[in-house]
Design a protein around this motif. Structure first.
Motif, PDB file in Angstrom:
ATOM      1  N   VAL A 126     -31.896  23.765   8.621  1.00 13.47           N
ATOM      2  CA  VAL A 126     -32.607  23.337   9.823  1.00 13.47           C
ATOM      3  C   VAL A 126     -31.639  22.734  10.838  1.00 13.47           C
ATOM      4  N   GLY A 127     -30.698  21.927  10.352  1.00 12.71           N
ATOM      5  CA  GLY A 127     -29.708  21.340  11.253  1.00 12.71           C
ATOM      6  C   GLY A 127     -28.824  22.376  11.909  1.00 12.71           C
ATOM      7  N   CYS A 128     -28.435  23.401  11.163  1.00 12.83           N
ATOM      8  CA  CYS A 128     -27.617  24.472  11.742  1.00 12.83           C
ATOM      9  C   CYS A 128     -28.390  25.221  12.822  1.00 12.83           C
ATOM     10  N   ALA A 129     -29.679  25.473  12.569  1.00 11.28           N
ATOM     11  CA  ALA A 129     -30.503  26.130  13.584  1.00 11.28           C
ATOM     12  C   ALA A 129     -30.634  25.248  14.830  1.00 11.28           C
ATOM     13  N   ALA A 130     -30.758  23.928  14.647  1.00 11.75           N
ATOM     14  CA  ALA A 130     -30.827  23.017  15.785  1.00 11.75           C
ATOM     15  C   ALA A 130     -29.519  23.017  16.570  1.00 11.75           C
ATOM     16  N   PHE A 131     -28.395  23.079  15.873  1.00 11.85           N
ATOM     17  CA  PHE A 131     -27.099  23.167  16.553  1.00 11.85           C
ATOM     18  C   PHE A 131     -27.031  24.432  17.409  1.00 11.85           C
ATOM     19  N   ASP A 132     -27.468  25.556  16.859  1.00 12.00           N
ATOM     20  CA  ASP A 132     -27.483  26.804  17.620  1.00 12.00           C
ATOM     21  C   ASP A 132     -28.409  26.710  18.828  1.00 12.00           C
ATOM     22  N   LEU A 133     -29.545  26.057  18.667  1.00 10.52           N
ATOM     23  CA  LEU A 133     -30.479  25.901  19.776  1.00 10.52           C
ATOM     24  C   LEU A 133     -29.853  25.069  20.894  1.00 10.52           C
ATOM     25  N   GLY A 134     -29.182  23.985  20.526  1.00 11.43           N
ATOM     26  CA  GLY A 134     -28.502  23.174  21.538  1.00 11.43           C
ATOM     27  C   GLY A 134     -27.415  23.937  22.262  1.00 11.43           C
ATOM     28  N   GLY A 388     -24.063   4.024  -9.209  1.00 10.32           N
ATOM     29  CA  GLY A 388     -23.278   3.420 -10.271  1.00 10.32           C
ATOM     30  C   GLY A 388     -21.902   4.033 -10.420  1.00 10.32           C
ATOM     31  N   MET A 389     -21.363   4.611  -9.352  1.00 14.18           N
ATOM     32  CA  MET A 389     -20.054   5.251  -9.400  1.00 14.18           C
ATOM     33  C   MET A 389     -18.948   4.209  -9.287  1.00 14.18           C
ATOM     34  N   ASN A 390     -17.877   4.402 -10.041  1.00 14.68           N
ATOM     35  CA  ASN A 390     -16.710   3.541  -9.915  1.00 14.68           C
ATOM     36  C   ASN A 390     -15.909   3.876  -8.665  1.00 14.68           C
ATOM     37  N   MET A 391     -15.770   5.165  -8.365  1.00 15.07           N
ATOM     38  CA  MET A 391     -15.076   5.624  -7.182  1.00 15.07           C
ATOM     39  C   MET A 391     -16.120   5.951  -6.114  1.00 15.07           C
ATOM     40  N   THR A 392     -16.124   5.157  -5.041  1.00 15.02           N
ATOM     41  CA  THR A 392     -17.164   5.293  -4.016  1.00 15.02           C
ATOM     42  C   THR A 392     -16.641   5.898  -2.726  1.00 15.02           C
ATOM     43  N   ASN A 393     -15.448   6.486  -2.757  1.00 12.90           N
ATOM     44  CA  ASN A 393     -14.937   7.191  -1.579  1.00 12.90           C
ATOM     45  C   ASN A 393     -15.592   8.573  -1.535  1.00 12.90           C
ATOM     46  N   LEU A 394     -16.870   8.588  -1.203  1.00 17.03           N
ATOM     47  CA  LEU A 394     -17.675   9.795  -1.235  1.00 17.03           C
ATOM     48  C   LEU A 394     -18.048  10.203   0.184  1.00 17.03           C
ATOM     49  N   SER A 395     -18.301  11.473   0.350  1.00 15.94           N
ATOM     50  CA  SER A 395     -18.596  11.975   1.683  1.00 15.94           C
ATOM     51  C   SER A 395     -20.035  11.656   2.068  1.00 15.94           C
ATOM     52  N   ALA A 396     -20.254  11.619   3.376  1.00 11.89           N
ATOM     53  CA  ALA A 396     -21.595  11.472   3.946  1.00 11.89           C
ATOM     54  C   ALA A 396     -21.623  12.329   5.195  1.00 11.89           C
ATOM     55  N   PRO A 397     -21.897  13.623   5.059  1.00 15.21           N
ATOM     56  CA  PRO A 397     -21.828  14.520   6.215  1.00 15.21           C
ATOM     57  C   PRO A 397     -22.782  14.102   7.317  1.00 15.21           C
ATOM     58  N   LEU A 398     -22.574  14.639   8.494  1.00 14.05           N
ATOM     59  CA  LEU A 398     -23.351  14.243   9.659  1.00 14.05           C
ATOM     60  C   LEU A 398     -24.842  14.398   9.427  1.00 14.05           C
ATOM     61  N   TRP A 399     -25.247  15.430   8.710  1.00  9.06           N
ATOM     62  CA  TRP A 399     -26.650  15.616   8.371  1.00  9.06           C
ATOM     63  C   TRP A 399     -27.187  14.384   7.619  1.00  9.06           C
ATOM     64  N   THR A 400     -26.373  13.875   6.715  1.00 11.68           N
ATOM     65  CA  THR A 400     -26.774  12.712   5.913  1.00 11.68           C
ATOM     66  C   THR A 400     -26.943  11.477   6.781  1.00 11.68           C
ATOM     67  N   GLU A 401     -25.980  11.233   7.679  1.00  9.55           N
ATOM     68  CA  GLU A 401     -26.049  10.050   8.532  1.00  9.55           C
ATOM     69  C   GLU A 401     -27.311  10.070   9.397  1.00  9.55           C
ATOM     70  N   LEU A 402     -27.629  11.216   9.959  1.00  7.71           N
ATOM     71  CA  LEU A 402     -28.821  11.325  10.799  1.00  7.71           C
ATOM     72  C   LEU A 402     -30.099  11.201   9.981  1.00  7.71           C
ATOM     73  N   TRP A 403     -30.085  11.785   8.785  1.00 14.82           N
ATOM     74  CA  TRP A 403     -31.267  11.731   7.919  1.00 14.82           C
ATOM     75  C   TRP A 403     -31.539  10.315   7.438  1.00 14.82           C
ATOM     76  N   VAL A 404     -30.506   9.570   7.058  1.00 11.76           N
ATOM     77  CA  VAL A 404     -30.677   8.210   6.547  1.00 11.76           C
ATOM     78  C   VAL A 404     -31.353   7.329   7.584  1.00 11.76           C
TER      79      VAL A 404
END
Length: 490
Positions: A126-134, A388-404
Motif C-alpha cells: 500500500v505504501g509503495c502504491a501511495a509513493f507512486d500516486l504522489g 527481549g533482544m540483547n542487540m537492539t540496533n534494529l531497523s525501523a523502515p519508513l513504513w514502520t515509523e509512519l505506522w507507529v
C-alpha cells in the motif's frame, strides 16, 4: 565561418550517445532478471517456508518493485531519488524478505502471529502504491521558472566566499574529529575500535549519544559536502580545472574524506551515501552512470553487502558467514526490515499508536535526555527491548515509523508526500544539471545526489539515528546557499 567546426560536432556527441545506447542494451537483460528470473530462482530454493498469503503477497511486492525499478533504469530521464527508492524497496523489502519466506529463516525472530507478517507486507504494498500516486501527481504539475525583474534566472547557488568558509569548517571539524579519536590510524582499524575511541573521548554519556552524534556528524558531513561542491566545479568548469588552488583544495578534501569517510570506519549505509553522491556529482549527465548505479547496485546488494561488515568488529569479534547459497545470507543477515515491521505491528497491537511521539523525538534529536527525561528512543530500539533482544540496533523502515505514529492514514499520506517530493526534486535536479542550469555552483546539483545516497539510511531507519547527519547537511547547505540574482557564470 562555422564550416571548420562542422566535422567536430558529431564526434563530440557521438560518444555520450553511444554510451547511453550501450547502457540501455545492457540493462534490458538485467531488467528481465529483476522481474522474472530472480524471483523464480528464489522461489525454487529449498526451504521450510510455507506458501501461504504472506508468500504470495511477498512475491507480488517483489515483482512490483522489480517492474518499477526496471522503469527507472530504462527511463530516458535520470530520476535519482525515485530510482534509489525503488532499488531499496526491491532489495530490502522485496528480494531479501521473499528469500526469508521461502527458506524459512529471518535475521531477527518474528514474535507475533503469521497474520502480522501478512499485514506488514500488505502495508508495504500500500505504501509503495501511495509513493507512486504522489509521484504521478507531481508529474502533472509544471515546474515554474522564477525570474528577476531583468528576466534573469533565480537559482540557489553556492556563494564563493561562504563556500570557502565551508571548506575551512570541514578541515577544522574533521581535524578535531581525527585528533579527538587518537589520530588517523584508528580510522583504518574497525568500527568497534572507533566506538571505543569515542567512548574514551568523553563526548558521550551512558544516558545520551547526542555528543558522539555531533562529533561524528560534523567530522564527516562538512568534509563530504565540500568535496562534492569542488568536484562539481572541476567537472563543469574548465577554468576551475586550470586553477591550481582549486585542484589543491580538492586534493586536500579528498585526503580528508579518505580518512573520515572510508568504508572501514563507517557504517555500510553511510559509505553508500558517500559513494552514490560522489558518482552522481561527478557524472551529472551520464545516462550510463545512472543506469549502472541502479543495475549494478542490485547485484552488489545481493552478493557483496551481506559480507561488507568485515570491518564492523576486530579480528576476535568477526564471525565470517558460512553459507552454501547466495540467498542464504539474505535470510540470516542484515535485511530485517520486513520482519521488524511485522514485529512492530505486533507491538502496536499490544500498546497502541504513539500519535507523533516517535517522530517528535526524531525532529528534536538534538535535545539531550538530561533536559528531556521522557525523550523517546529509536523505534527499532523500543521494539527490540520489548522483544527481549540483547542487540537492539534494529531497523525501523519508513513504513514502520509512519505506522507507529499515525496508522494506515499516516503511512499512506506520508509515503504519498515522499513520492511527490522525490518526483519534484528529480525534475528540478534534471534542470539544474542541464546546460542552461545555474552552473557549477548549483546547490540542488549537490543536494539531490546527497539526498539520493542518504535515502538508503532514511528508508532503513530509525529516523532518530538518521536525523543528526541530515540536519548537519542542511545547516552546511544553508551556510553556502545564495539566491542573489545575476548573470550565470560560464
Amino acid at each position: 565561418m562555422t564550416s571548420v567546426h562542422e566535422g567536430a560536432a558529431p564526434s563530440a556527441t557521438a560518444r555520450p550517445l553511444s554510451w547511453a545506447m550501450l547502457s540501455r542494451a545492457l540493462a534490458v537483460p538485467i531488467v528481465l532478471g529483476l522481474v522474472c528470473f530472480l524471483p523464480a530462482l528464489i522461489a525454487a530454493q529449498p526451504g521450510t517456508g510455507v506458501r501461504d498469503t504472506a508468500y504470495w503477497l511477498q512475491l507480488v511486492l517483489t515483482c512490483y518493485a522489480g517492474a518499477r525499478l526496471a522503469t527507472m533504469i530504462l527511463s530516458t530521464r535520470r530520476r535519482l531519488l525515485q530510482g534509489v527508492f525503488w532499488m531499496f524497496v526491491y532489495i530490502a523489502m522485496g528480494v531479501a524478505p521473499f528469500a526469508q519466506v521461502v527458506i524459512g529463516q529471518t535475521p531477527t525472530p518474528a514474535v507475533g502471529p503469521r497474520a502480522d507478517l501478512v499485514t506488514a507486507v500488505a502495508l508495504v504494498l500500500v505504501g509503495c502504491a501511495a509513493f507512486d500516486l504522489g509521484a504521478l501527481l507531481a508529474s502533472r504539475r509544471p515546474l515554474r521558472r522564477r525570474r528577476t525583474a531583468r528576466g534573469e534566472r533565480h537559482g540557489a547557488t553556492a556563494h564563493p566566499v561562504r563556500l570557502r568558509l565551508l571548506v575551512l569548517v570541514a578541515f577544522a571539524a574533521s581535524g578535531y574529529y581525527v585528533l579527538k579519536l587518537g589520530g588517523p590510524a584508528v580510522f583504518f582499524s574497525s568500527r568497534q575500535e572507533i566506538s571505543a575511541s569515542v567512548a574514551e573521548s568523553g563526548v558521550a554519556s551512558g544516558e545520551s549519544n547526542v555528543g558522539s552524534a555531533f562529533l561524528k556528524g560534523f567530522g564527516t558531513v562538512p568534509a563530504l559536502l565540500a568535496l562534492l561542491f569542488y568536484t562539481r566545479r572541476l567537472v563543469t568548469s574548465r577554468g576551475a580545472r586550470r586553477s591550481p588552488s582549486t585542484v589543491l583544495v580538492w586534493c586536500g578534501l579528498a585526503a580528508v574524506n579518505l580518512i573520515v569517510n572510508n568504508p572501514v570506519s563507517n557504517a555500510r549505509y553511510w559509505f553508500l551515501t558517500v559513494l552514490v553522491s560522489l558518482l552522481f556529482t561527478a557524472f551529472p549527465r551520464s545516462a550510463a552512470m545512472y543506469r549502472s548505479v541502479l543495475a549494478l547496485g542490485v547485484i552488489g546488494a545481493l552478493v557483496l553487502f551481506p559480507y561488507a561488515d568485515r570491518f564492523r568488529y576486530d579480528d576476535e569479534g568477526y564471525r565470517p558467514v558460512q553459507s552454501s547459497s547466495v540467498f542464504e545470507p539474505l535470510a540470516t543477515k542484515d535485511y530485517d526490515q520486513t520482519v521488524m515491521f511485522a514485529n512492530t505491528v505486533t507491538w502496536v497491537g499490544t500498546r497502541g499508536h504513539t500519535y507523533g511521539r516517535q517522530l517528535a523525538g526524531s525532529a528534536f534529536f538534538f535535545v539531550p535526555r538530561a533536559a528531556w527525561s521522557g525523550k523517546p528512543e529509536d523505534t527499532g530500539v523500543r521494539v527490540g527491548q520489548w522483544m527481549g533482544m540483547n542487540m537492539t540496533n534494529l531497523s525501523a523502515p519508513l513504513w514502520t515509523e509512519l505506522w507507529v505514529d499515525f496508522g494506515v492514514v499516516g503511512l499512506v499520506g506520508g509515503l504519498a508526500l515522499t513520492g511527490y517530493g522525490a518526483a519534484r526534486t528529480d525534475r528540478r535536479y534534471a534542470r539544474a544539471v542541464s546546460r542552461d542550469g545555474p552552473g557549477p555552483g548549483s546547490v540542488l546539483a549537490i543536494a539531490a545526489p546527497l539526498i539520493a545516497g542518504y535515502t538508503f539510511i532514511l528508508l532503513r531507519g530509525p529516523l532518530l539515528q538518521a536525523a543528526g547527519k541530515l540536519a548537519i547537511a542542511a545547516l552546511c547547505l544553508a551556510l553556502v546557499t545564495s539566491f542573489r540574482s545575476g548573470r550565470r557564470p560560464r
